[in-house]
Design an enzyme around this catalytic site. Sequence first.
Site: not given
Length: 154
Positions: A66-68
């Site tokens: 998960p990334h942002g």
Amino acid sequence: MKLMDFLDKRAIIPVLEKRNKEEVVREMVDKLVALGEIKDSEETVRILLEREKLGSTGIGEGVAIPHGKSKDVKKIAAVFAKAKEGVDFEALDGEPVYLFFLLVAPESSTSEHIKALARISRLLKDSNFRKKLKMKQSAEEILSAISEEDKRQP
């Protein structure tokens, strides 16, 4: 770029307590808040879950990244976590996820963010490394395994 360039040694969760996608993301973001890497946990969780709506970051083989991007961070912040029981993360292969690498990059970061994702992806493609991580129990053992693999692979 090496993983150990941006993974704080305290940013390891050896056993995730949460059991679904949103709870896992929250638990990992809470770790970044506890380490002082992020101030606004709700906004960061929102950013990460919005990214998940575009397509799951569960890349298969029991791995999710998960990334942002967030204006709340000045440099790349990361957390590694393990789930003893697999989590339904809507992974591409439909299988449960056991290994999580959450990444939050500054909004202005493009190449660094991509390089970090590529590095994580490259290391976790190795089935022996994934197996080794699953077997490690403590944060120290996990960090040591990540550090060794990070040094071993160019």
